[in-house]
Design a protein around this motif. Structure first.
Motif, PDB file in Angstrom:
ATOM      1  N   ASP A 468       0.858  -1.022  -0.032  1.00  0.00           N
ATOM      2  CA  ASP A 468      -0.044   0.391   0.463  1.00  0.00           C
ATOM      3  C   ASP A 468       0.964   0.956  -0.035  1.00  0.00           C
ATOM      4  OD1 ASP A 468      -2.328  -1.769   0.335  1.00  0.00           O
ATOM      5  OD2 ASP A 468      -2.450  -1.474   2.722  1.00  0.00           O
ATOM      6  N   ILE A 469       0.549   2.318   0.223  1.00  0.00           N
ATOM      7  CA  ILE A 469       0.950   3.808   0.058  1.00  0.00           C
ATOM      8  C   ILE A 469       0.669   5.115   0.758  1.00  0.00           C
ATOM      9  CG2 ILE A 469      -0.455   4.318  -2.491  1.00  0.00           C
ATOM     10  CD1 ILE A 469       2.167   5.690  -2.998  1.00  0.00           C
ATOM     11  N   GLU A 470       1.307   5.486   1.356  1.00  0.00           N
ATOM     12  CA  GLU A 470       0.390   6.390   2.248  1.00  0.00           C
ATOM     13  C   GLU A 470       1.548   7.929   2.059  1.00  0.00           C
ATOM     14  OE1 GLU A 470      -0.173   7.546   7.007  1.00  0.00           O
ATOM     15  OE2 GLU A 470       0.338   5.523   6.382  1.00  0.00           O
ATOM     16  N   PHE A 471       0.476   8.842   1.678  1.00  0.00           N
ATOM     17  CA  PHE A 471       2.063   9.736   1.049  1.00  0.00           C
ATOM     18  C   PHE A 471       1.791  10.819   2.810  1.00  0.00           C
ATOM     19  CE2 PHE A 471       1.171   9.251  -3.382  1.00  0.00           C
ATOM     20  CZ  PHE A 471       1.976   9.109  -3.622  1.00  0.00           C
ATOM     21  N   ILE A 472       3.142  11.167   2.828  1.00  0.00           N
ATOM     22  CA  ILE A 472       3.019  11.894   4.023  1.00  0.00           C
ATOM     23  C   ILE A 472       3.242  13.868   3.366  1.00  0.00           C
ATOM     24  CG2 ILE A 472       5.233  13.190   5.217  1.00  0.00           C
ATOM     25  CD1 ILE A 472       6.193  10.446   4.920  1.00  0.00           C
ATOM     26  N   ASP A 473       2.626  14.811   3.543  1.00  0.00           N
ATOM     27  CA  ASP A 473       2.525  15.395   3.582  1.00  0.00           C
ATOM     28  C   ASP A 473       3.971  16.512   3.759  1.00  0.00           C
ATOM     29  OD1 ASP A 473      -0.068  16.428   2.853  1.00  0.00           O
ATOM     30  OD2 ASP A 473      -1.220  16.365   4.610  1.00  0.00           O
ATOM     31  N   THR A 474       4.809  17.022   2.518  1.00  0.00           N
ATOM     32  CA  THR A 474       5.800  17.400   2.628  1.00  0.00           C
ATOM     33  C   THR A 474       6.084  19.085   1.794  1.00  0.00           C
ATOM     34  OG1 THR A 474       6.452  16.528   0.679  1.00  0.00           O
ATOM     35  CG2 THR A 474       6.599  15.497   3.217  1.00  0.00           C
ATOM     36  N   PRO A 475       6.532  19.956   2.177  1.00  0.00           N
ATOM     37  CA  PRO A 475       6.963  21.120   1.431  1.00  0.00           C
ATOM     38  C   PRO A 475       7.794  20.768   0.201  1.00  0.00           C
ATOM     39  CG  PRO A 475       8.444  21.028   3.146  1.00  0.00           C
ATOM     40  CD  PRO A 475       7.911  20.239   3.307  1.00  0.00           C
ATOM     41  N   GLU A 476       7.344  21.722  -0.295  1.00  0.00           N
ATOM     42  CA  GLU A 476       7.589  21.843  -2.037  1.00  0.00           C
ATOM     43  C   GLU A 476       9.475  21.275  -1.915  1.00  0.00           C
ATOM     44  OE1 GLU A 476       7.455  20.416  -5.300  1.00  0.00           O
ATOM     45  OE2 GLU A 476       4.639  20.416  -4.785  1.00  0.00           O
ATOM     46  N   PRO A 477      10.431  20.896  -2.589  1.00  0.00           N
ATOM     47  CA  PRO A 477      10.221  20.408  -3.505  1.00  0.00           C
ATOM     48  C   PRO A 477      11.045  18.729  -3.335  1.00  0.00           C
ATOM     49  CG  PRO A 477      13.024  20.557  -3.972  1.00  0.00           C
ATOM     50  CD  PRO A 477      11.858  21.400  -2.185  1.00  0.00           C
ATOM     51  N   LEU A 478      10.281  18.425  -2.314  1.00  0.00           N
ATOM     52  CA  LEU A 478      10.456  16.946  -1.357  1.00  0.00           C
ATOM     53  C   LEU A 478       9.006  16.063  -1.828  1.00  0.00           C
ATOM     54  CD1 LEU A 478      12.073  17.666   1.994  1.00  0.00           C
ATOM     55  CD2 LEU A 478      12.912  16.659  -0.281  1.00  0.00           C
ATOM     56  N   LEU A 479       8.991  14.728  -2.465  1.00  0.00           N
ATOM     57  CA  LEU A 479       8.152  13.838  -2.566  1.00  0.00           C
ATOM     58  C   LEU A 479       8.176  13.075  -1.449  1.00  0.00           C
ATOM     59  CD1 LEU A 479       5.026  13.501  -3.350  1.00  0.00           C
ATOM     60  CD2 LEU A 479       6.455  11.957  -5.489  1.00  0.00           C
ATOM     61  N   ALA A 480       7.162  12.618  -0.936  1.00  0.00           N
ATOM     62  CA  ALA A 480       7.338  11.241  -0.075  1.00  0.00           C
ATOM     63  C   ALA A 480       6.608  10.230   0.767  1.00  0.00           C
ATOM     64  CB  ALA A 480       7.840  11.807   2.424  1.00  0.00           C
ATOM     65  N   PHE A 481       6.463   9.467   0.643  1.00  0.00           N
ATOM     66  CA  PHE A 481       5.238   8.895   1.232  1.00  0.00           C
ATOM     67  C   PHE A 481       5.905   7.177   1.657  1.00  0.00           C
ATOM     68  CE2 PHE A 481       6.427   8.531  -3.350  1.00  0.00           C
ATOM     69  CZ  PHE A 481       7.485   7.166  -3.327  1.00  0.00           C
ATOM     70  N   TYR A 482       4.590   6.462   2.607  1.00  0.00           N
ATOM     71  CA  TYR A 482       5.462   5.244   3.106  1.00  0.00           C
ATOM     72  C   TYR A 482       4.951   3.898   2.214  1.00  0.00           C
ATOM     73  CZ  TYR A 482       5.530   7.421   7.438  1.00  0.00           C
ATOM     74  OH  TYR A 482       6.076   8.326   8.446  1.00  0.00           O
ATOM     75  N   ARG A 483       5.555   3.106   2.332  1.00  0.00           N
ATOM     76  CA  ARG A 483       4.885   1.544   1.010  1.00  0.00           C
ATOM     77  C   ARG A 483       4.692   0.930   2.440  1.00  0.00           C
ATOM     78  NH1 ARG A 483       5.381   1.373  -4.312  1.00  0.00           N
ATOM     79  NH2 ARG A 483       3.520  -0.491  -4.342  1.00  0.00           N
ATOM     80  N   ARG A 484       4.115  -0.156   2.539  1.00  0.00           N
ATOM     81  CA  ARG A 484       3.651  -1.097   3.344  1.00  0.00           C
ATOM     82  C   ARG A 484       3.395  -2.308   2.834  1.00  0.00           C
ATOM     83  NH1 ARG A 484       1.300   3.145   5.879  1.00  0.00           N
ATOM     84  NH2 ARG A 484       3.199   4.616   7.930  1.00  0.00           N
TER      85      ARG A 484
END
Length: 541
Positions: A468-484
């Motif tokens: 699964d994927i769960e995104f983390i709210d990060t400021p630009e220019p970062l893109l972050a998420f968990y995979r479980r």
């Protein structure tokens, strides 16, 4: 992966055969060229090859206008070559997915040649025909994706026929059950040949509104197309009636019923509708329609982390039963290395990061040939253009030729970069010659070797294949998420900018994956520092 589920998390390598490898010296790639390079494809660590159309065709749209669905165009070889390709791929545990262009045919297909003759022949209602309005104009206001009305006058019948694409691509009438069955029979021909699946071109275009109602106008501020020029009048309408009709659902079910007779085969639908994410969810729901869907949502110019995050999150919220497939490049859009590159410039580190990012999203992945080399959009002079779409809209839009130029295999002072022994159908880009396969293979830090290393590592990470994927709210220019997946959690963070960026991770207990060679973030106390276009993967403790 289990036979029935091999497509989940699969990396699908798109081959555009005209431009992959020419073996007979006519300047056009062929099926034997794919066979000749099959070990290269295997070395990439991909799971399947998607081959763009190689069927008999007048080539008005380079194979997406099919005149015989059951034969190979002589430009590409013959059916024996295809059988050989299947055998070579399967020996290497590579699946073969082929394009199926079902919504329309070539105007040289025998079905259409019969249908256009009169209103009483056996094929008379196999296409979408309509009388003109009393003043002789088109039946309604529908537009072609490639510009202008979607109707063409046919004097033999004294009627208009519908073409959602080029005039040489008349639309089939799927309201006729005989058409549906004939199309499915053509699909089954290739299943019997041993293909592992189909990429279904423009699959939401099969049905049209039987009442031929006008499409409503779209306000100027909402005229944002997907995969076509912004000055194209196609963007001036809401396309409520010329595609994505309710009847199409039952046809998706017919396709699935057929595929289920051939265990392990899969369907990947290309979807472009007014709300493509919603249509993707609808067409893959319930386990009785398409296996996967993909759209043009990440093939746009918007490179912000907010846009990518919002797009993927939106699909995740809607597609609760189906399986997504993502792509950053294909044969219809500007190559991602240029499209998302600063000022259109190719940055090697960004190319490495983008491949890792794409392959870290939940879903399967389509990688377009040359993406593993970091190829940018080729510069094609007007006099060398082949794409009628680009010729029509030049100079505001240069068409699709810039992403379709030949693969550069080696330089060695070879004018055609190892693609052909003669002048190719499109010129080899000079910049591409410097990014050729041979030189990148000998450079351990190349984009190609980074691609191979990442894909090999990814295959060992079940959490990236099916999690699964769960995104983390990060400021630009970062893109972050968990995979479980199965009790494992992986944190994935990407710096989409060229400048170094820091991120506070004091709330996360991490164990970095040090074995990833371009995993280049550093952690000091509670701060993660990522260099320009850096990637960071970590297990969560």
């Amino acid at each position: 992966m289990a036979q029935q589920q091999w497509y989940k998390g699969a990396v699908i390598y798109q081959v555009y055969p005209r431009s992959f490898q020419d073996t007979n010296g006519d300047g056009i790639g062929d099926l034997k060229g794919i066979i000749a390079r099959i070990d290269y494809i295997k070395s990439l660590g991909v799971d399947a090859i998607w081959i763009s159309p190689f069927f008999k065709s007048p080539m008005k749209d380079f194979g997406y206008d099919i005149s015989d669905y059951r034969d190979v165009d002589p430009l590409f070889g013959d059916l024996n070559d295809f059988d050989e390709l299947i055998a070579h791929a399967h020996q290497r545990d590579i699946k073969i997915i082929i394009d199926q262009v079902l919504s329309h045919t070539s105007d040289q297909h025998q079905w259409f040649l019969d249908s256009r003759e009169n209103k009483t022949n056996d094929k008379s209602d196999w296409y979408v025909w309509s009388d003109s309005k009393p003043d002789g104009t088109q039946p309604n206001n529908w537009l072609s994706i490639f510009g202008g009305p979607a109707w063409q006058w046919e004097p033999r019948r004294g009627q208009y026929y519908l073409h959602n694409f080029f005039t040489e691509q008349p639309d089939l009438n799927f309201h006729n059950p005989d058409v549906r069955q004939a199309v499915l029979d053509n699909v089954e021909f290739w299943l019997k040949k041993g293909v592992d699946g189909f990429r279904l071109d423009a699959i939401n275009f099969c049905y049209h509104d039987a009442q031929l109602r006008d499409n409503p106008a779209k306000p100027p501020e909402k005229r944002q197309g997907r995969g076509f020029s912004e000055d194209n009048p196609y963007a001036f309408q809401y396309h409520h009636y010329n595609n994505t009709q309710p009847e199409n659902i039952s046809f998706m079910q017919d396709i699935r019923t057929l595929l289920d007779k051939y265990p392990g085969t899969v369907s990947l639908g290309e979807i472009s509708s007014e709300d493509s994410l919603a249509t993707m969810a609808e067409y893959t729901a319930g386990g009785d329609k398409l296996h996967m869907g993909y759209s043009f949502e990440l093939l746009t110019n918007d490179y912000s982390s907010e846009y990518i995050r919002t797009t993927v999150k939106t699909l995740e919220e809607r597609m609760t039963q189906g399986w997504p497939c993502w792509a950053f490049s294909n044969h219809d859009v500007e190559r991602v290395a240029s499209r998302w590159g600063a000022n259109g410039e190719v940055n090697p580190q960004q190319c490495k990061m983008l491949s890792a990012l794409l392959a870290s999203l939940r879903g399967s992945v389509c990688m377009y040939q040359g993406e593993e080399l970091g190829l940018g959009e080729a510069s094609v002079a007007f006099e060398d253009l082949q794409d009628p779409y680009g010729i029509t809209f030049w100079p505001n839009f240069k068409g699709r030729d810039g992403c379709r130029t030949p693969m550069p295999w080696h330089n060695n002072n070879c004018e055609q970069a190892g693609f052909s022994t003669t002048k190719p159908w499109l010129p080899v880009d000079e910049q591409h010659k410097n990014q050729n396969v041979s030189e990148q293979e000998s450079d351990q830090h190349s984009i190609l070797n980074a691609f191979r290393h990442f894909m090999a590592w990814r295959k060992t990470q079940a959490v990236l294949l099916e999690g699964d994927i769960e995104f983390i709210d990060t400021p630009e220019p970062l893109l972050a998420f968990y995979r479980r997946f199965a009790g494992q959690t992986m944190l994935c963070i990407f710096n989409l900018a060229q400048s170094t960026t820091s991120y506070d991770i004091d709330h996360i207990n991490i164990t970095p994956h040090s074995e990833l060679n371009h995993h280049n973030g550093t952690v000091n106390k509670n701060t993660l520092t990522l260099p320009g276009f850096g990637c960071f993967y970590a297990s969560i403790g």
